[in-house]
Each structure stands twice: as C-alpha cells, then as structure tokens.
Design an enzyme around this catalytic site. Structure first.
Site, short mmCIF file in Angstrom:
data_model
loop_
_atom_site.label_atom_id
_atom_site.label_comp_id
_atom_site.label_asym_id
_atom_site.label_seq_id
_atom_site.Cartn_x
_atom_site.Cartn_y
_atom_site.Cartn_z
N GLU A 1 37.63 5.46 87.32
CA GLU A 1 36.77 4.81 86.32
C GLU A 1 36.03 3.68 87.02
OE1 GLU A 1 35.84 4.77 82.77
OE2 GLU A 1 34.69 3.11 83.66
N ASP B 1 33.49 4.25 91.96
CA ASP B 1 32.43 5.15 91.53
C ASP B 1 32.90 6.60 91.78
OD1 ASP B 1 30.16 6.64 91.17
OD2 ASP B 1 28.88 5.36 92.39
N GLY B 2 32.93 7.40 90.72
CA GLY B 2 33.40 8.79 90.84
C GLY B 2 32.61 9.59 91.86
N HIS C 1 38.59 14.81 72.82
CA HIS C 1 39.64 14.75 73.85
C HIS C 1 40.51 16.01 73.89
CE1 HIS C 1 38.70 10.30 73.61
NE2 HIS C 1 38.33 10.70 74.80
N ASP D 1 34.65 13.09 82.24
CA ASP D 1 34.59 12.52 80.89
C ASP D 1 33.67 11.30 80.98
OD1 ASP D 1 35.01 11.40 78.42
OD2 ASP D 1 37.14 11.02 78.70
N SER D 2 32.38 11.58 81.10
CA SER D 2 31.43 10.51 81.43
C SER D 2 30.65 10.06 80.20
CB SER D 2 30.43 11.06 82.46
OG SER D 2 29.64 12.06 81.85
N1 AG3 Z 1 31.82 10.39 76.50
C1 AG3 Z 1 30.47 10.70 76.22
C2 AG3 Z 1 29.95 10.89 74.91
C3 AG3 Z 1 28.49 10.97 74.83
C4 AG3 Z 1 28.03 10.40 73.59
N2 AG3 Z 1 26.63 10.20 73.58
C5 AG3 Z 1 25.96 9.46 72.68
N3 AG3 Z 1 26.55 8.87 71.71
N4 AG3 Z 1 24.69 9.32 72.84
C6 AG3 Z 1 32.73 9.91 75.56
C7 AG3 Z 1 33.91 9.28 76.18
C8 AG3 Z 1 35.16 9.56 75.45
N5 AG3 Z 1 36.29 9.54 76.30
#
Ligand code: AG3
Length: 286
Positions: A106, A137-138, A62, A155-156
């Site tokens: 979101e 949906d973004g 973050h 932040d997907s």
């Molecule tokens: N967003 C994506 C993280 C990807 C992790 N991938 C995995 N574990 N295969 C994280 C969201 C945090 N706000």
C-alpha cells in the site's frame, strides 16, 4: 445544518449521501483522506473525493475480488495484494486456512492507520500473522519479481492520482512475471456505463489481454459506485474460472458470505451485451 457528501459520477451527474459527522479529513503525502459517518450506509472512506467503500456494501466488492479466484484454484498459497489499505480484501483472504503468506503493498501508510482506527469492520484482520505490509509503490514492488505468487489482487483506486501506475502495461507485464505458472491476476476493473470509466476499463483490458492467455471480465452490483454496476478483471496463465470452479472445495471451507456463492461464481462471468460489446471492440494492446 445539513451535511452531504457528493461524488461527481460524470460532469453532469452527482451522487450524494447525507452525512451525520465528518470524522477525518486529512491530506496525506499522497492524497486527501476522508472518513464520514452517514445515516444509511455506515461509515464511508473517500480518497481524493472518490468513494472507496461504505460499511453497508463493501462486502460485495471484497467478496467478489477474493472468492472468485480462491474458488478457482484451491492451491493458492502465496498472495500479493496491491493497494487495499482499508483491509477489506485481506479480511476475506484470511478466512482461508490454505493461504500461507500474503504480501500487501500500500503506497499510503496513513490510509492503513486511519482505517485501523475508524473502520474496524474492514481493517480488523490486518494483524494476521501471515500478512506482511509494505508501504511502497506497487508498480515498483513488482518490478523484477519472478515466479513468486499464485495470486495477485489489485485493489486500487481509479487511475486518477496515486493509483495511475497500476493501470499501465509495464505493471501488468511485471505482474505476469511475478506470478507462478498457475498464476491468477484479479483487478478492480471500473465499469462501462459512463464514458470516462469505460475508456479506462477498455485500456486496462486491452493491456492485460496482451500478456495473459485468459483475460476475462466479471461483474457485481455495487450500489455506491458509479452506475452501480462494477467490473473485475480475471487474467490467468492456465485457469479458466468457469471451467475450473471448485465449488465443492469452496463449500467445504465453510466461509459465510453475503454476496458471493457458487452460483454467483459462474453467473458473474455472464455479461450483458452492453459490456460484451465494449469487450469485443477492445483488441489486445500492441
Ligand atoms: N477501490 C476502488 C473503487 C473505485 C471506486 N470509484 C469511484 N467511486 N469513482 C475500492 C477499494 C476498496 N478496498
């Protein structure tokens, strides 16, 4: 009885965490949502079996997705955040008095509701008065928007399931249009170590490159993601985060961070050869 959470990082590699308690297990309209309490990593958010964050290392992700663009352009006032239902990115953004408004889009309302209840450390700033949350949906949200945001943060999840549309050419093209002439797009950009993730990363990079004059990649060490080495994309119309870094301005904000600092800012764009090689082999999409 021992309880373990396991994510398959590839078909033949597993990553497991010993769990104290399974706090939430819910199938929402969009995905399976799990919250686990672990012995060493605090609470963990899992979507469709993929680990999204642990309380122990979420600050790395973050901070890096937020402070790198913020320390590049101090005039960022209007921000769009796509995904991010756990609230960690919003928490970091709200630390800037200079930001006037944040729209967060979101798709899954239940992720936000569950994180508010079980992950207060990340979701604690979702009541900031500058924030408007849209449960949409973004991909659809950015369609037709023009010249509205100084910064878009994607932040997907990985592009399996509801996050898929956020890796398409249509989406990146619409983000380009939704940004002002100073605009910056930052996205979570997967990783290059395992083939499946490398393919996703390459596809995303080549698509972003086809719209933005500057399309860079930066990295961070995130211990609980596949391979532990994770990438972010930095695309912009005008700014180069290395040349335009505003270290003095950023330090004057007095924001205490645990991973990001002014040295990491320039250092994170210095990529090892195994990433440079992949990028070099990735031309802009037609
Ligand atoms: N967003 C994506 C993280 C990807 C992790 N991938 C995995 N574990 N295969 C994280 C969201 C945090 N706000």
């Amino acid at each position: 009885m021992e309880l373990w959470f396991t994510e398959n990082h590839t078909d033949s590699i597993k990553f497991s965490i010993k769990i104290k308690r399974h706090l939430v297990s819910e199938q929402s309209e969009f995905q399976k949502i799990d919250i686990l309490d672990s012995y060493e990593l605090g609470r963990i958010l899992v979507l469709d079996g993929f680990l999204m964050l642990t309380e122990k290392d979420e600050y790395i992700y973050h901070e890096m997705i937020t402070h790198v663009p913020m320390a590049t352009n101090p005039d960022i006032k209007r921000v769009l955040v796509i995904g991010a239902g756990d609230g960690g990115t919003i928490r970091e953004l709200t630390r800037y008095g200079s930001i006037e408004h944040i729209d967060m889009v979101e798709i899954d309302r239940r992720v936000v509701e569950i994180c508010r209840e079980y992950l207060p450390q990340t979701a604690g700033k979702l009541d900031d008065p500058r924030l408007t949350i849209y449960y949409e949906d973004g991909l659809k949200f950015v369609r037709g928007r023009e010249n509205e945001y100084d910064l878009i943060i994607v932040d997907s999840t990985d592009p399996f399931g509801p996050g898929e549309g956020l890796f398409t050419k249509e989406f990146y093209g619409n983000c380009y249009k939704a940004l002002t002439s100073d605009g910056i797009l930052v996205n979570q950009h997967e990783s290059t170590f395992y083939d499946e993730y490398a393919e996703i990363m390459k596809r995303a990079h080549s698509r972003i490159k086809s719209f933005f004059p500057t399309a860079l990649v930066y990295s961070a060490h995130i211990p609980t993601y596949p391979s532990g080495h994770w990438l972010f994309g930095f695309a912009s119309k005008r700014f180069d985060p290395r040349r335009d870094q505003q270290a003095d301005w950023w330090l004057a904000q007095g924001i205490r961070t645990r991973y990001y600092n002014q040295y990491v800012h320039s250092g994170c764009f210095a990529l090892p050869n195994n990433v440079r090689d992949v990028l070099r082999e990735t031309p802009a999409a037609k």
